[in-house]
Scaffold this motif. Sequence first.
Motif, PDB file in Angstrom:
ATOM      1  N   CYS A   1       0.848  -1.198   0.000  1.00  0.00           N
ATOM      2  CA  CYS A   1       0.000   0.000   0.000  1.00  0.00           C
ATOM      3  C   CYS A   1       0.887   1.253   0.000  1.00  0.00           C
ATOM      4  O   CYS A   1       2.029   1.216   0.459  1.00  0.00           O
ATOM      5  CB  CYS A   1      -0.842  -0.032   1.269  1.00  0.00           C
ATOM      6  SG  CYS A   1      -1.970   1.337   1.486  1.00  0.00           S
TER       7      CYS A   1
ATOM      8  N   HIS B   1      -0.378  -4.326   5.941  1.00  0.00           N
ATOM      9  CA  HIS B   1      -1.712  -4.231   6.555  1.00  0.00           C
ATOM     10  C   HIS B   1      -2.804  -4.566   5.536  1.00  0.00           C
ATOM     11  O   HIS B   1      -3.932  -4.127   5.664  1.00  0.00           O
ATOM     12  CB  HIS B   1      -1.917  -2.821   7.126  1.00  0.00           C
ATOM     13  CG  HIS B   1      -1.839  -1.771   6.071  1.00  0.00           C
ATOM     14  ND1 HIS B   1      -0.675  -1.122   5.767  1.00  0.00           N
ATOM     15  CD2 HIS B   1      -2.767  -1.284   5.227  1.00  0.00           C
ATOM     16  CE1 HIS B   1      -0.889  -0.273   4.789  1.00  0.00           C
ATOM     17  NE2 HIS B   1      -2.153  -0.353   4.434  1.00  0.00           N
ATOM     18  N   GLU B   2      -2.410  -5.285   4.480  1.00  0.00           N
ATOM     19  CA  GLU B   2      -3.408  -5.780   3.531  1.00  0.00           C
ATOM     20  C   GLU B   2      -3.200  -7.284   3.452  1.00  0.00           C
ATOM     21  O   GLU B   2      -3.035  -7.859   2.381  1.00  0.00           O
ATOM     22  CB  GLU B   2      -3.235  -5.095   2.169  1.00  0.00           C
ATOM     23  CG  GLU B   2      -3.344  -3.582   2.287  1.00  0.00           C
ATOM     24  CD  GLU B   2      -3.337  -2.846   0.954  1.00  0.00           C
ATOM     25  OE1 GLU B   2      -3.205  -3.486  -0.091  1.00  0.00           O
ATOM     26  OE2 GLU B   2      -3.482  -1.611   0.990  1.00  0.00           O
TER      27      GLU B   2
ATOM     28  N   CYS C   1      -8.073  -2.936   2.784  1.00  0.00           N
ATOM     29  CA  CYS C   1      -7.591  -1.560   2.979  1.00  0.00           C
ATOM     30  C   CYS C   1      -8.397  -0.574   2.119  1.00  0.00           C
ATOM     31  O   CYS C   1      -9.223   0.166   2.626  1.00  0.00           O
ATOM     32  CB  CYS C   1      -6.105  -1.480   2.667  1.00  0.00           C
ATOM     33  SG  CYS C   1      -5.370   0.086   3.117  1.00  0.00           S
TER      34      CYS C   1
HETATM   35 ZN   LIG Z   1      -3.310   0.135   2.763  1.00  0.00          ZN
END
Ligand SMILES: [Zn+2]
Length: 342
Positions: free
Chosen positions: A39, A61-62, A148
Motif C-alpha cells: 500500500c 496491513h493488507e 484496505c
Molecule cells: Zn493500505
Amino acid sequence: MKAAVMHQNLDGHVDIKDVKLRPIHHGEALVKVEYCGLCHTDLHLMSGDFGTSPAGRIFGHEGVGRVIKVADDVKNLKIGDRVAIPWFFKGCGHCEYCVTGHETLCRNALNPGLNVNGAMAQECIVPADYSVKVPEGLDPVEATSLTCAGVTTYKALKVGNTKPGDWVEIVGAGGLGNLAVQYAHNVFNAHVIIVDGNPDKIKAAKDAGAEIAINYHDNHHIGKTIQDKVGGVNVSVVTAVAKEPFTEAVNALRPLGTLVAVALPKGNMELNIDRTVLDGIKVAGSLVGTRHDLAKTLQFGAEGEVKPIVHTCRLSDLNNVIDDMKASKITGRMVVDFTKEK
Ligand SMILES: [Zn+2]
Ligand SMILES: [Zn+2]
C-alpha cells in the motif's frame, strides 16, 4: 520465517530477512499469511513520513491468511479460519472512541509497521478479538485490497450518509477511487460522477458504473459543471492526493451535502464560509473502518458487488515493486503471494 522489514535508516526500501516471532500470548492467534498487498501507506512508513520506527519492524496491513495456532482462551477463532490483517490492528477497547463505534480513532490503536509487526511475512501474530474473518466465497487475493482500499471507501460513503438515488462525486479514479465507484453504484445504489485526469482510469471508472465522467484537464469549472448538470452532489469523496481537488469538491456539493476527505495531501483546503453556513455544508474526515465495517466490506466482495484490480508478485520482487509504485507504473494493487514461499 521470511519477512519484509523496513531499513533502519528508513530510506524507502526493505530487507527480506529470516525473523523469529515470539510465542503467542493470551487472546492471540498465529496466522500463516497467504497474501499481502503493498500500500502507499507502507511507502510512507518505510520512508519515515510517519516518524521513526524500530529497526526490523515488519509492515503489511493488507494481509490475508489462515489461523494455524490459537491461545487457550481464544473462543472466536479456530485453526483453519481465514482472516484479514488490516491497518486498524487493535484498539484499547475501553476509551471513548472504542466504546462508541469509532475504534479506528483510538489514541492507543496499533497499526502494522507503525507500532506492531504486520503481515508482509510468512506468519503474523494477531489479536483474536480484532480479527475479521474472510468469507470463503471471496478470492483471497482480492480480499487483500478490500481489507484496505475497500473498507476505506465503503466507510467513506457511510460517513457521507449516502442514500439510494443520491448523486455521489468520486474525485480521483485510482485504486481507491475505482473501488469507491463500485461501492457507491453497486452497494449504495447511488448515481456516480467520476473526476480524474487519466483517460484510462476514467474509462475503468465508467466501466465500474460511473454515469458522468469529467477530465480535469478539459474542465476548469468542475463544481459549476456538476451544479448545472445534476444540481450538485449529495456526497463528494475525495481520494485525490492533491489539495486543490478538495476545494473544488466543496463547489460541487448541493445544500446539506457532505465532503468526505480520504486522501492525505499535505496542506490546507479552502472552505468558503458563506457557502458552508448558507448551504449547511458538512466536511468530514474518514479513516479506514471498524471491524464491523470490514466484515461488511468483505461480504459485499464475496457477493460479487465489488472487484478490485490485483496482480501477484513474489516476496523477492518487493524492492522493484516499491520503485514501480513510486513511479506510478502500476495499475491496481501488487500483492505478494506467500503461498509460493517455502
Ligand atoms: Zn493500505
Ligand atoms: Zn481505545
